[in-house]
Design a protein around this motif. Sequence first.
Motif: not given
Length: 476
Positions: A49-59, A73-86
């Motif tokens: 678990x992460x405190x923000x989508x930004x921290x999740x995206x960086x991980x 689809x993990x290769x797609x997730x790797x390129x997503x930013x915080x907005x996409x992972x909110x």
Amino acid sequence: MARPSIVPIALTVDDRVGYTLWAPPWEEDGEEWQAFLGASEDDAATVHLFPTPAALAAFCRTRTDHDLADHPVWPVVVGLGAADLTPDEDHRYDLDGVYDVAAENPDRWAVEELAATIDIVTRLAECLDVEEDTDEDEIDGLSDEDDDRDVDADVELDRRPAGDVERGGEFGALTELVARPEVGSLGLGVDAFVGRSGEDAWAGVGAALDDLWEDVLEELGEHLDWTGGGTVTLEDYPSVAEAEEDLEEEPSPAEETGAGAAQAPPAPPSPAPGVSAIARPGRISATPDEVAAAAKFWESVGILPVEIVLPEGAGVTLRCYVDDRARFLGREGQIYLFATPADLARFCAGDEEHDLTEIASWPEVAETSTPPLPAEQDRYDLTELADVLTEVADGAAGLVEHHALVQPVEGVRDVAEYAGLTRVEQLLTPPAALGQAVARGERNPDATLRAEDAATLRPAWDEVVTEVSGALVFRD
């Protein structure tokens, strides 16, 4: 069975909101699976678990030691930013709030919210229960017979009809909870709680939660990793009230568009006829085999396709080096971009004069049928670096290395050299803050970016991107 996908979710537990990823059911090699972002071993399993989508995206951008690394689809997730992972509202689960929901009238929203919350907990349990004979003792959720059930990437899915709940495993309290008939009725929707019998059933749901929910949370809590795989601490998590306040302050897409328009720099001078300002979003896509096949020709002529991605859009062009200086497909400092390789190829087959016409190998380019497909090292996504710097500034420090600067900076330096963008050169050279960071990256690319540095670098990079955008024009 739906196509493989990965969905961002948020869990509220103990007055903290944690962000993670869930892979809904997918089929692979004739079997059905599910997984969460976490780690599984023989005797333990956790969800990060992460405190923000930004921290999740960086991980996600930097780590592969987790259960989703092999997801299709993990290769797609790797390129997503915080907005996409909110997460959207349908994928936010308030585990602290079930008592309040159960105390409400059993309308459609209350029933659906309780059903969804208990369902996500059962899905978590299915993935996290690693005790012996797990695949004989899995917990089934609140969906009906046709609902697709899931498992962790290390555990084979055991499909069961609704209500067929086995005892045992690490989640005894949850097993007992979902075995209660009233709780099972949540899967039937609001109609199960109409009339006197329905009122009794709703009261039974509340009683079951009173008896067992705290034990369920205790069982689940043993498997929740609030350190984000060792990247954050509990102190990094805002309270629920603070998280909701931050969420309310985030602008809507329409507001972002308006704000962006109000703050946008002056538009560059109007280009020549047949040219429009860069304003076409998207990326060039091709398989590695297609790119490799095309590269043989383009390397032989010494002129390579290049893709450039900016906030306003993306396009492909050509670049070569003359006396070690970058030269692009363009004229008088303007670089021509094309929406697709096919558009670029059609232009090359024409007779318009430009700065590559005099290159000795240009006639081969004009006559070739080989598509101009950029190799990975010649794709410069300037928006990705902006997202990375924002994520680091927002709390994902320690996860992103200075090496992230190298490729986008390489691309903009070539553009600046060709277009005569002296301001870009100033920003990329010490003593400017961005120039210092670039120099550190060249000396020690494995060193991580600090949050305080990223907060300074982001506006400087935005200025670089603005300058570069002024030299790029889209050709029709």
